[in-house]
Design a protein around this motif. Structure first.
Motif, short mmCIF file in Angstrom:
data_model
loop_
_atom_site.label_atom_id
_atom_site.label_comp_id
_atom_site.label_asym_id
_atom_site.label_seq_id
_atom_site.Cartn_x
_atom_site.Cartn_y
_atom_site.Cartn_z
N VAL A 118 0.86 -1.18 -0.01
CA VAL A 118 -0.01 -0.03 -0.10
C VAL A 118 0.83 1.20 -0.09
O VAL A 118 0.63 2.13 -0.87
CB VAL A 118 -0.97 -0.04 1.38
N HIS A 119 1.73 1.30 0.64
CA HIS A 119 2.73 2.36 0.76
C HIS A 119 3.46 2.74 -0.58
O HIS A 119 3.54 3.67 -1.00
CB HIS A 119 3.93 2.22 1.84
N MET A 120 3.95 1.48 -1.08
CA MET A 120 4.67 1.64 -2.47
C MET A 120 3.57 2.26 -3.43
O MET A 120 3.88 3.25 -4.23
CB MET A 120 5.06 0.18 -2.82
N VAL A 121 2.45 1.89 -3.54
CA VAL A 121 1.46 2.20 -4.58
C VAL A 121 1.14 3.48 -4.27
O VAL A 121 1.04 4.54 -5.21
CB VAL A 121 0.13 1.34 -4.46
N MET A 122 1.15 4.07 -2.84
CA MET A 122 0.65 5.43 -2.48
C MET A 122 1.92 6.35 -2.97
O MET A 122 1.82 7.36 -3.54
CB MET A 122 0.43 5.60 -1.10
N GLY A 156 3.62 10.52 -7.31
CA GLY A 156 4.96 11.07 -7.77
C GLY A 156 5.94 11.15 -6.90
O GLY A 156 6.50 12.15 -6.63
N ASN A 157 6.45 10.06 -5.94
CA ASN A 157 7.24 10.24 -5.06
C ASN A 157 8.63 10.43 -5.72
O ASN A 157 9.00 9.59 -6.55
CB ASN A 157 7.25 9.04 -4.12
N ASN A 193 7.54 7.45 4.44
CA ASN A 193 6.45 7.17 5.47
C ASN A 193 6.26 5.68 5.72
O ASN A 193 5.84 5.04 4.67
CB ASN A 193 5.26 7.88 5.30
N LEU A 194 6.76 4.95 6.99
CA LEU A 194 6.37 3.64 7.21
C LEU A 194 5.76 3.59 8.74
O LEU A 194 6.03 2.81 9.42
CB LEU A 194 7.65 3.09 7.41
#
Length: 387
Positions: free
Chosen positions: A27-31, A36-37, A86-87
């Motif tokens: 989920v973090h990766m997709v977000m 546009g990280n 962010n984790l």
């Protein structure tokens, strides 16, 4: 090799947490990709590290290695957060892991230290982001006001989620430990039940067949010795042996019937036993039997206790008269057995397996057995069993 059932239980918990951790990382990766990280490569590196850590679980390792595992994960998350990755959700998962890895007290300390560092970094990141959006010098007190608001907001979220995670982990840990302890106790009860069953079978063999087979062996030995010198006495011994062998068969049939017959009449069975003993031996027996309907297992044990007492009188007491009484109250069963035989010295006597068997049976029913005797004064046995 000894396998810890609680550790196996925790392994299953961590197996489920691993999938949750992968889901959060995904989920973090997709977000991150969708927003546009700019630090996508750095984010992917941290994600990869935590995927690898999820496979490494030092559950059976020394405490210092488990502490190092938790500390490494917390440091990596703090560094990731400081670098803009962010984790948050993964942090709470590792708080749950630490509860099982290093115990509750160390988890509370870890949560407090990690929370302080995490909130400070979160406040710094928020202020930096706020200052980047303000293109003029803020009025006096503006930054202070927003800093306190951000701190309270971050602290509230961290406390709420971390307390929930730790409390939930505590409940899960206690439930798994209780389940495994219950399973271990069930195994111990099963082993104990098997031991008790073996003891019961040994007592039954001694009480029902042991005496009869001993007498049978004696009669056959007598017949063997007298077959040439005195055939008449040898034939008498064989006749007695035949009676004893029939008695063995009857004892076995009676034991099986007693265990299977749910309508076992204890009063009638005791009366038949006394009649049989009186006909076999030159004993004057006076008895009064009045017992209620009892569970089959209890009735069988009482029957064996009385039988053992009467057989002991036959074999050892050299008595001419016997008195037996059984009665009951609302709270207990009372058995009294007395003879006028030679008695024995209670302080010097080494009780045989017969009296030991009686004692074990009475104790198995939660009762008490008292024996009174002295040389040439007979023997008195009192059995009290709670209902």
């Amino acid at each position: 090799m000894c396998i810890n059932p609680v550790a196996n239980s925790f392994s299953s918990i961590f197996g489920k947490l691993r999938y949750v951790e992968w889901l959060f990382l995904a989920v973090h990766m997709v977000m991150g990709i969708s927003s546009g990280n700019n630090n996508l490569a750095l984010s992917l590196a941290f994600y990869g590290i935590f995927v690898a850590l999820s496979w490494i679980l030092p559950l059976d390792r020394p405490l210092i290695l488990r502490q190092a595992y938790v500390l490494l994960a917390i440091i990596l998350m703090v560094c990731a957060n400081f670098m803009g990755v962010n984790l948050d959700l993964v942090l709470y998962l590792y708080l749950a892991k630490s509860f099982f890895l290093i115990g509750s007290k160390r988890t509370y300390l870890t949560a407090a230290i990690a929370g302080i560092v995490w909130i400070v970094i979160d406040c710094i990141s928020e202020i930096q982001e706020l200052e980047g959006t303000v293109d003029f010098k803020p009025p006096f007190g503006f930054v202070s006001y927003n800093l306190s608001t951000i701190f309270i907001h971050s602290l509230g979220i961290y406390l709420a989620v971390s307390v929930f995670v730790i409390s939930f982990s505590s409940v899960v840990s206690a439930e798994y430990k209780s389940r495994k302890k219950a399973e271990a106790l069930a195994e111990q009860v099963e082993i104990l039940a098997a031991d008790l069953e073996r003891t019961r079978i040994a007592r039954d063999i001694h009480d029902s067949l042991g005496h009869t087979l001993t007498n049978l062996d004696i009669q056959l030995a007598v017949a063997q010795k007298l077959r040439d010198r005195d055939p008449q006495k040898a034939f008498q011994a064989l006749d007695t042996a035949k009676i004893l062998s029939s008695q063995c068969i009857e004892d076995v049939s009676h034991a099986v019937k007693t265990m299977r017959d749910s309508n076992f009449d204890l009063d009638r069975a005791l009366s038949n036993l006394i009649e049989q003993i009186r006909s076999d031996r030159a004993l004057h027996i006076h008895w009064e039997i009045d017992l209620p309907q009892l569970p089959i297992a209890t009735s069988h044990q009482i029957y064996c206790v009385v039988k053992e007492g009467l057989i002991n009188i036959q074999k050892h007491a050299h008595a001419s008269s016997v008195y037996f009484e059984s009665k009951f109250t609302s709270q207990e069963i009372i058995l009294q057995l007395e003879d006028d035989g030679i008695g024995f010295d209670l302080t010097a006597s080494n009780f045989g397996s017969g009296l030991k068997g009686m004692t074990e049976r009475v104790q198995g029913l939660g009762g008490k057995l008292n024996i009174g005797s002295s040389p040439n004064q007979g023997t008195q046995i009192l059995v009290v069993i709670p209902r």
